[in-house]
Design a protein around this motif. Structure first.
Motif, PDB file in Angstrom:
ATOM      1  N   ASP A  80     -53.299 -81.864   8.972  1.00 19.22           N
ATOM      2  CA  ASP A  80     -52.508 -82.673   8.034  1.00 19.22           C
ATOM      3  C   ASP A  80     -51.657 -81.815   7.107  1.00 19.22           C
ATOM      4  OD1 ASP A  80     -53.541 -84.920   9.161  1.00 19.22           O
ATOM      5  OD2 ASP A  80     -55.048 -85.276   7.602  1.00 19.22           O
ATOM      6  N   GLY A  81     -52.255 -80.765   6.536  1.00 15.45           N
ATOM      7  CA  GLY A  81     -51.500 -79.927   5.602  1.00 15.45           C
ATOM      8  C   GLY A  81     -50.300 -79.272   6.259  1.00 15.45           C
ATOM      9  N   ALA A  82     -50.456 -78.825   7.492  1.00 17.08           N
ATOM     10  CA  ALA A  82     -49.348 -78.196   8.204  1.00 17.08           C
ATOM     11  C   ALA A  82     -48.256 -79.206   8.507  1.00 17.08           C
ATOM     12  CB  ALA A  82     -49.856 -77.558   9.493  1.00 17.08           C
ATOM     13  N   ARG A  83     -48.635 -80.421   8.876  1.00 16.58           N
ATOM     14  CA  ARG A  83     -47.621 -81.460   9.153  1.00 16.58           C
ATOM     15  C   ARG A  83     -46.834 -81.787   7.883  1.00 16.58           C
ATOM     16  NH1 ARG A  83     -50.701 -85.935  12.797  1.00 16.58           N
ATOM     17  NH2 ARG A  83     -52.519 -85.125  11.745  1.00 16.58           N
ATOM     18  N   SER A  84     -47.554 -81.913   6.764  1.00 18.63           N
ATOM     19  CA  SER A  84     -46.867 -82.199   5.499  1.00 18.63           C
ATOM     20  C   SER A  84     -45.910 -81.075   5.138  1.00 18.63           C
ATOM     21  CB  SER A  84     -47.880 -82.399   4.375  1.00 18.63           C
ATOM     22  OG  SER A  84     -48.690 -83.526   4.611  1.00 18.63           O
ATOM     23  N   LEU A  85     -46.367 -79.842   5.282  1.00 17.47           N
ATOM     24  CA  LEU A  85     -45.542 -78.700   4.886  1.00 17.47           C
ATOM     25  C   LEU A  85     -44.307 -78.576   5.770  1.00 17.47           C
ATOM     26  CD1 LEU A  85     -45.169 -76.306   3.033  1.00 17.47           C
ATOM     27  CD2 LEU A  85     -46.598 -74.940   4.570  1.00 17.47           C
ATOM     28  N   LEU A  86     -44.428 -78.861   7.069  1.00 18.10           N
ATOM     29  CA  LEU A  86     -43.272 -78.778   7.963  1.00 18.10           C
ATOM     30  C   LEU A  86     -42.151 -79.690   7.469  1.00 18.10           C
ATOM     31  CD1 LEU A  86     -42.072 -77.651  10.585  1.00 18.10           C
ATOM     32  CD2 LEU A  86     -43.121 -79.579  11.787  1.00 18.10           C
ATOM     33  N   ALA A  87     -42.520 -80.868   6.960  1.00 14.75           N
ATOM     34  CA  ALA A  87     -41.511 -81.784   6.420  1.00 14.75           C
ATOM     35  C   ALA A  87     -41.013 -81.321   5.051  1.00 14.75           C
ATOM     36  CB  ALA A  87     -42.093 -83.188   6.324  1.00 14.75           C
ATOM     37  N   LEU A  88     -41.927 -80.920   4.166  1.00 12.93           N
ATOM     38  CA  LEU A  88     -41.550 -80.595   2.794  1.00 12.93           C
ATOM     39  C   LEU A  88     -40.717 -79.327   2.692  1.00 12.93           C
ATOM     40  CD1 LEU A  88     -44.932 -81.448   1.006  1.00 12.93           C
ATOM     41  CD2 LEU A  88     -42.821 -82.778   0.976  1.00 12.93           C
ATOM     42  N   PRO A  97     -34.368 -74.106   0.231  1.00 13.14           N
ATOM     43  CA  PRO A  97     -33.038 -73.759   0.747  1.00 13.14           C
ATOM     44  C   PRO A  97     -32.928 -72.355   1.322  1.00 13.14           C
ATOM     45  CG  PRO A  97     -33.060 -73.484  -1.625  1.00 13.14           C
ATOM     46  CD  PRO A  97     -34.445 -73.961  -1.239  1.00 13.14           C
ATOM     47  N   GLY A  98     -33.978 -71.563   1.247  1.00  9.17           N
ATOM     48  CA  GLY A  98     -33.870 -70.173   1.686  1.00  9.17           C
ATOM     49  C   GLY A  98     -34.179 -70.008   3.163  1.00  9.17           C
ATOM     50  N   ALA A  99     -33.817 -68.844   3.687  1.00  9.83           N
ATOM     51  CA  ALA A  99     -34.150 -68.524   5.074  1.00  9.83           C
ATOM     52  C   ALA A  99     -35.642 -68.249   5.223  1.00  9.83           C
ATOM     53  CB  ALA A  99     -33.347 -67.311   5.534  1.00  9.83           C
ATOM     54  N   GLU A 100     -36.302 -67.829   4.134  1.00 11.63           N
ATOM     55  CA  GLU A 100     -37.727 -67.521   4.171  1.00 11.63           C
ATOM     56  C   GLU A 100     -38.401 -68.113   2.941  1.00 11.63           C
ATOM     57  OE1 GLU A 100     -38.113 -63.326   4.335  1.00 11.63           O
ATOM     58  OE2 GLU A 100     -37.172 -63.118   6.300  1.00 11.63           O
ATOM     59  N   ALA A 101     -39.671 -68.486   3.104  1.00 16.02           N
ATOM     60  CA  ALA A 101     -40.483 -68.998   1.993  1.00 16.02           C
ATOM     61  C   ALA A 101     -41.771 -68.189   1.930  1.00 16.02           C
ATOM     62  CB  ALA A 101     -40.802 -70.484   2.191  1.00 16.02           C
ATOM     63  N   ASP A 102     -42.343 -68.096   0.722  1.00 15.88           N
ATOM     64  CA  ASP A 102     -43.616 -67.402   0.588  1.00 15.88           C
ATOM     65  C   ASP A 102     -44.736 -68.417   0.365  1.00 15.88           C
ATOM     66  OD1 ASP A 102     -43.473 -68.200  -2.064  1.00 15.88           O
ATOM     67  OD2 ASP A 102     -42.985 -66.220  -2.846  1.00 15.88           O
ATOM     68  N   PRO A 103     -46.007 -67.990   0.414  1.00 16.50           N
ATOM     69  CA  PRO A 103     -47.111 -68.945   0.251  1.00 16.50           C
ATOM     70  C   PRO A 103     -47.100 -69.654  -1.103  1.00 16.50           C
ATOM     71  CG  PRO A 103     -47.911 -66.890   1.199  1.00 16.50           C
ATOM     72  CD  PRO A 103     -46.501 -66.639   0.764  1.00 16.50           C
ATOM     73  N   TYR A 104     -46.518 -69.020  -2.132  1.00 15.53           N
ATOM     74  CA  TYR A 104     -46.508 -69.655  -3.453  1.00 15.53           C
ATOM     75  C   TYR A 104     -45.526 -70.823  -3.489  1.00 15.53           C
ATOM     76  CZ  TYR A 104     -48.763 -65.193  -4.240  1.00 15.53           C
ATOM     77  OH  TYR A 104     -49.600 -64.111  -4.142  1.00 15.53           O
ATOM     78  N   ALA A 105     -44.393 -70.662  -2.831  1.00 15.12           N
ATOM     79  CA  ALA A 105     -43.458 -71.777  -2.724  1.00 15.12           C
ATOM     80  C   ALA A 105     -44.076 -72.905  -1.900  1.00 15.12           C
ATOM     81  CB  ALA A 105     -42.148 -71.312  -2.092  1.00 15.12           C
ATOM     82  N   ALA A 106     -44.780 -72.542  -0.821  1.00 12.43           N
ATOM     83  CA  ALA A 106     -45.457 -73.561  -0.012  1.00 12.43           C
ATOM     84  C   ALA A 106     -46.505 -74.293  -0.840  1.00 12.43           C
ATOM     85  CB  ALA A 106     -46.097 -72.908   1.208  1.00 12.43           C
ATOM     86  N   ALA A 107     -47.233 -73.549  -1.676  1.00 12.69           N
ATOM     87  CA  ALA A 107     -48.237 -74.179  -2.537  1.00 12.69           C
ATOM     88  C   ALA A 107     -47.583 -75.151  -3.506  1.00 12.69           C
ATOM     89  CB  ALA A 107     -49.010 -73.106  -3.302  1.00 12.69           C
ATOM     90  N   ALA A 108     -46.418 -74.776  -4.064  1.00 13.32           N
ATOM     91  CA  ALA A 108     -45.709 -75.675  -4.978  1.00 13.32           C
ATOM     92  C   ALA A 108     -45.297 -76.961  -4.264  1.00 13.32           C
ATOM     93  CB  ALA A 108     -44.483 -74.959  -5.549  1.00 13.32           C
ATOM     94  N   LEU A 109     -44.798 -76.853  -3.057  1.00 14.17           N
ATOM     95  CA  LEU A 109     -44.378 -78.038  -2.308  1.00 14.17           C
ATOM     96  C   LEU A 109     -45.558 -78.956  -2.008  1.00 14.17           C
ATOM     97  CD1 LEU A 109     -41.898 -76.320   0.160  1.00 14.17           C
ATOM     98  CD2 LEU A 109     -41.290 -77.997  -1.596  1.00 14.17           C
ATOM     99  N   LEU A 110     -46.697 -78.360  -1.688  1.00 16.06           N
ATOM    100  CA  LEU A 110     -47.881 -79.162  -1.347  1.00 16.06           C
ATOM    101  C   LEU A 110     -48.665 -79.598  -2.575  1.00 16.06           C
ATOM    102  CD1 LEU A 110     -49.165 -77.046   1.673  1.00 16.06           C
ATOM    103  CD2 LEU A 110     -48.274 -79.374   1.800  1.00 16.06           C
ATOM    104  N   ASN A 120     -40.989 -79.879  -7.849  1.00 12.31           N
ATOM    105  CA  ASN A 120     -42.108 -78.930  -7.830  1.00 12.31           C
ATOM    106  C   ASN A 120     -41.634 -77.538  -7.443  1.00 12.31           C
ATOM    107  OD1 ASN A 120     -43.848 -80.990  -8.494  1.00 12.31           O
ATOM    108  ND2 ASN A 120     -44.708 -81.222  -6.444  1.00 12.31           N
ATOM    109  N   LEU A 121     -40.765 -77.476  -6.425  1.00 11.75           N
ATOM    110  CA  LEU A 121     -40.260 -76.187  -5.980  1.00 11.75           C
ATOM    111  C   LEU A 121     -39.407 -75.530  -7.065  1.00 11.75           C
ATOM    112  CD1 LEU A 121     -39.927 -74.084  -3.710  1.00 11.75           C
ATOM    113  CD2 LEU A 121     -37.890 -75.362  -2.982  1.00 11.75           C
ATOM    114  N   ALA A 122     -38.506 -76.311  -7.671  1.00 16.05           N
ATOM    115  CA  ALA A 122     -37.639 -75.759  -8.709  1.00 16.05           C
ATOM    116  C   ALA A 122     -38.459 -75.269  -9.900  1.00 16.05           C
ATOM    117  CB  ALA A 122     -36.631 -76.810  -9.155  1.00 16.05           C
ATOM    118  N   ASP A 123     -39.470 -76.038 -10.294  1.00 20.39           N
ATOM    119  CA  ASP A 123     -40.305 -75.627 -11.427  1.00 20.39           C
ATOM    120  C   ASP A 123     -41.094 -74.361 -11.100  1.00 20.39           C
ATOM    121  OD1 ASP A 123     -39.319 -77.746 -12.811  1.00 20.39           O
ATOM    122  OD2 ASP A 123     -41.130 -78.965 -12.717  1.00 20.39           O
TER     123      ASP A 123
END
Length: 964
Positions: free
Chosen positions: A547-555, A560-573, A629-632
């Motif tokens: 479930d978490g991976a499916r949510s993150l794939l959408a979020l 907007p970047g070519a790469e994301a780090d785990p902290y940005a992923a945590a913010a999105l989730l 969440n990502l911007a903050d």
């Protein structure tokens, strides 16, 4: 050949003349650079090459001496030796290095189906060897390892050539070279086995048997092992062929004379009886289940070689390999094509099963797969047990003594292949999957190949195979765009080629225009009816994600970047970093994300578009909150980074709970590294927030990003980001945002040399605020003072700086205290008040004593050094200059590093050290130019030169020193 490594190391100039490369160490440096042609070689690797683990004290100076000498001798050779972090890089034509040319010829031969043509290429490669590779280099472990690697390449090329000759019926021609190789290293069983086959093909069967027995004895005496599958197979081939020949002869006795003349042997007394043929058991059927080889296949020579090494009949690997990659990348096509090419090395058969790991109807039944395998191996139907475990046990028994190739296609997890792996040492298994199957790597020692998209050239050739080279060549630019829009995925490329083939009236550019619309691109990458499409391929993977991976794939769509780090992923989730990594793991394992560097996750465009489709299915409020969440998160994280440069900075605090995970920025270098990685994301978020109507977040992001840009020296990027932020502040309409962005934009304009445009903005920021606004007003006054100094009004700058200082001392506010003090010191330098400049600079340094790498501290050191040299304290000034340079280098603060060097050069020139001054000017110019700010480099001489009649230490020569 320019650089010759396949023998004694030599350099040939373009006229063919040999150039002297004196000394074994210098030749070793040249050899390593040539082997790594086009890549930067770290300094530490040269140390290991020349001195192993004990480099001398002056190792770096010695290496620089070798490099300088090589640069001279390389002139006119077609090669250029460059200084490239973290060491040195040699550039030139790969074909002019014999070792690289030999490798290229061997690679071409590996992809050539015609044996005669391939043999010619391989023979051409072998002729490049002139003896033992790197024969005259120092006796260090690394030199030996490099030579061994090249010798291994020679052996591999030789065996490939001999194998082709064998298939052509010309194996006898390879015997002398193979004998020489076996004499040099008789423990290479594949080479020895090939020698046996070539000897036998040349009619020298007894010699072949002698070779086998010598190898058997040597393996036993030196390694304590018996001959492996390759030697055993060669022995069987020799003996079997001899028996067949004998049997034919025995069945034709009239062709052989007897003791009494011609005629059949009778077995009469005094004459040897001719034995009757021995009955041979019925042959076991050879399993042949491979699908037809794919048509129009291109490229993948490196991957073919890897499969040979891991699973080929003459392999060095353990015979179990996983080929993993994203949907549509061509895993099955690669493996099936290779399996057909390697089939002759598996005389007992080739088994194939599609495990349907990602099929909507569910995976295939392993029990049924085992039943099919057993039938293919000749097991009678009545002997095949019903239970899966019993079938697996029987399969292991049946494969124990065979030489089989097993291809398990489209596995979803390790459980799919359990029980399907053959047991015999002569067997090899290749598994394909969208999942990396790391458990199989850990538990069974499988080798893992991560298959990526095709290189651009191979992708274009795939189009040419499907559409003709003429049609593709008629629109080269459009064809390049089409390859990019397909992410270089073979599935997508075949789909677009099929669409164009079915529409001969279409131009390539017509389809490019259709695919350029991101809203419909996935729909366009499919055949009529959608049976085969990129979207279908991706959607088959999606249900198997947690479930978490499916949510993150959408979020991730809002990232907007070519790469994301785990902290940005945590913010999105809305989770912590550990939970985010749990979501990132399956996405990476299933190749929906890539991890090009540790902790940085990227996506191909087609995966991004599929994620966007998933994102659109989410409720509007969920989508809006994900962006906030990502911007903050980026605001808070960037604020922490700014605190490394200004410890009194007040970071942004979101209205809600804020991010649960933040990066650890332990020091200045790690902070600048994080800033460099996140800069594209922050800049893109400023634009995205403005477009989404999140104007306050947009201007706050622009403001904090501008501070990070400053240390990196990205003047134009800093200004562009702030202009967007200023527009967002105007749309927001709040007084705080307008004043903050006017001041920040004015500061960036001044740094970029646009002082006339900066002045009114700085004045507006001051007018828009009052002393009651505290730090906001102080910052506006400080920027206004800087712009006054840059515009040639040092008295006005001094007055404004003093007003800002008075407010700081009266209010106790500290956010901008260090910046105001360091700017005030710079203004005093320009005014010629060196004593006051020294006081302000030292007060700044005392304030930042615990943060010596802060921007304001480094600025204060520049002002302190200038003040000291103006006061005639040259020894103290030089000490401060050199410490400032050390700190700038350690932090990676490009802008201040360049500025410090250019002013230190002025100090050196004033003390008669012109050569040292020129070197600092050169480095400063390189730093400015590398970061898009060439104008200061061009102005260095004019800015540093004192006016006519002034002494070198006269501060009037620095009235235009940058303060912003």
């Amino acid at each position: 050949m320019g650089i010759r490594l396949l023998g004694p190391v030599e350099l040939r100039l373009t006229d063919g003349e040999a150039a002297g490369v004196g000394g074994a160490q210098r030749r070793a440096v040249l050899a390593l650079l040539a082997l790594e042609l086009g890549r930067a070689v770290p300094v530490e690797r040269f140390f290991e090459l020349l001195w192993a683990d004990a480099p001398p004290t002056r190792a770096r100076a010695a290496l620089q001496g070798h490099v300088a000498a090589l640069r001279k001798v390389l002139a006119g050779s077609g090669f250029t030796l460059l200084t490239r972090s973290p060491g040195y890089q040699l550039t030139g034509e790969p074909g002019a290095v014999d070792a690289l040319a030999a490798g290229a010829l061997a690679a071409r031969a590996a992809t050539t189906a015609d044996d005669a043509a391939a043999a010619a290429l391989l023979q051409q490669a072998l002729r490049l060897w002139r003896g033992a590779a790197l024969a005259d280099l120092p006796a260090t472990p690394l030199c030996a390892a490099l030579a061994d690697r090249l010798d291994d390449t020679r052996t591999e090329t030789l065996t490939a050539w001999a194998g082709r000759q064998l298939r052509l019926g010309q194996g006898h021609t390879a015997v002398p070279a193979l004998e020489q190789s076996v004499r040099a290293d008789g423990l290479r069983e594949p080479t020895t086995a090939l020698l046996m086959r070539c000897l036998h093909q040349g009619g020298r069967g007894p010699d072949a048997l002698r070779v086998y027995h010598r190898a058997r004895v040597r393996l036993d005496e030196e390694l304590g092992v018996t001959p492996g599958p390759a030697l055993q197979a060669a022995l069987t081939a020799v003996l079997t062929a001899d028996r067949v020949a004998d049997r034919v002869a025995e069945q034709s006795p009239t062709d052989r004379p007897t003791a009494q003349g011609s005629g059949p042997a009778t077995g009469a007394p005094g004459m040897p009886a001719v034995p009757m043929p021995v009955p041979v058991p019925a042959a076991v059927p050879v399993a042949g289940q491979l699908p037809s080889p794919p048509r129009g296949f291109v490229g993948r020579a490196t991957e073919d070689g890897w499969l040979d090494q891991q699973c080929g009949p003459d392999r060095s690997g353990d015979g179990l390999a996983v080929v993993a990659g994203p949907a549509g990348v061509g895993k099955t096509a690669l493996v099936v094509r290779w399996a057909h090419r390697a089939a002759a090395g598996f005389p007992d058969g080739r088994l194939f099963a599609d495990l349907r790991g990602f099929d909507p109807a569910g995976p295939g039944d392993p029990g049924q797969v085992l039943g099919g395998f057993l039938r293919a191996l000749g097991v009678p139907e009545t002997a095949i047990p019903e239970e899966r475990d019993a079938r697996a046990a029987l399969f292991r028994e049946q494969t124990g003594r065979r030489r089989l190739l097993v291809v398990l296609d489209n596995a979803r997890c390790v459980a799919d292949v359990a029980g399907l792996l053959p047991s015999g040492p002569g067997c090899a298994t290749v598994v394909t999957s969208r999942n990396s199957l790391e458990d199989l790597v850990v538990t069974d020692g499988a080798a893992l190949l991560q298959l990526d998209a095709l290189p651009a050239g191979d992708a274009r050739r795939l189009l040419e195979r499907q559409l003709t080279a003429e049609r593709v060549g008629a629109e080269p630019d459009a064809a390049g765009r089409l390859v990019g829009l397909c992410d270089r995925l073979p599935l997508a490329l075949r789909i677009v080629a099929a669409r164009l083939a079915a529409r001969p009236g279409w131009r390539v550019a017509d389809l490019v225009e259709e695919l350029s619309d991101e809203r419909t691109r996935l729909a366009s990458l499919g055949t009529p009816g959608g049976v085969t499409s990129v979207r279908t391929a991706l959607s088959l993977t999606y249900p198997h994600l947690p479930d978490g991976a499916r949510s993150l794939l959408a979020l991730l769509t809002v990232h907007p970047g070519a790469e994301a780090d785990p902290y940005a992923a945590a913010a999105l989730l809305g989770t912590d970093a550990a939970a985010a990594r749990q979501a990132l793991g399956p996405l990476t394992a299933h190749h929906l994300l890539t991890e090009p560097s540790p902790g940085r996750f990227g996506r191909h465009d087609l995966v991004r578009l599929y994620g966007a489709e998933l994102f659109e299915r989410l409720p509007e409020e969920r989508r809006r909150q994900a962006f906030r969440n990502l911007a903050d998160y980026e605001l808070v994280a960037a604020g922490l980074a700014v605190q490394r440069m200004n410890p009194f900075h007040e970071p942004f605090r979101p209205a809600g709970p804020g991010p649960l995970a933040l990066p650890r920025l332990a020091d200045a270098p790690s902070t600048l590294a994080w800033c460099h990685a996140e800069e594209p994301v922050l800049r893109a978020l400023v634009t995205a927030a403005t477009d989404r109507g999140e104007h306050e977040r947009a201007w706050r992001l622009a403001r904090v990003t501008a501070t990070l840009y400053y240390g990196a020296g990205r003047v134009s990027d800093r200004l562009g980001c702030l202009r967007i932020g200023l527009r967002a502040a105007r749309l927001d309409g709040g007084r705080e945002g307008l004043a903050a962005m006017e001041a920040a934009t004015a500061c960036a304009l001044g740094s970029a040399g646009h002082v006339a445009e900066a002045l009114p903005l700085a004045a507006q920021a001051v007018a828009r605020t009052t002393p009651d606004d505290g730090d906001l007003h102080i910052h506006a006054l400080s920027v206004r003072a800087s712009m006054a100094a840059l515009s040639g009004d040092p008295a006005g700058a001094d007055r404004l700086s003093q007003a800002a200082l008075d407010l700081i001392r009266a209010s106790g506010l500290r956010e901008h205290a260090a910046t105001v003090l360091s700017n005030a010191a710079a203004v005093k330098v320009v005014l010629g008040d060196s004593a006051a400049a020294l006081d302000h600079a030292r007060e700044t340094r005392a304030l930042l004593a615990d943060n010596p790498t802060a921007n304001a501290h480094l600025w204060a050191m520049v002002s302190e050094a200038l003040a000291l040299q103006a006061l005639g304290e040259r020894t103290a000034a030089e000490r401060v200059w050199r410490e400032a340079l050390r700190l700038c280098r350690s932090t990676g603060n490009v802008r201040l590093h360049a500025l410090t060097r250019r002013h230190f050069a002025g100090f050196l020139a004033g003390t008669g050290r012109a050569d040292e001054a020129r070197e600092h000017l050169r480095v400063a110019g390189e730093l400015y130019t590398a970061h898009g700010d060439a104008r200061p480099a061009e102005e260095l001489d004019r800015l540093l030169a004192p006016p006519p009649g002034a002494a070198a230490d006269d501060p009037r020569g620095r009235r235009r020193m940058r303060i912003a």
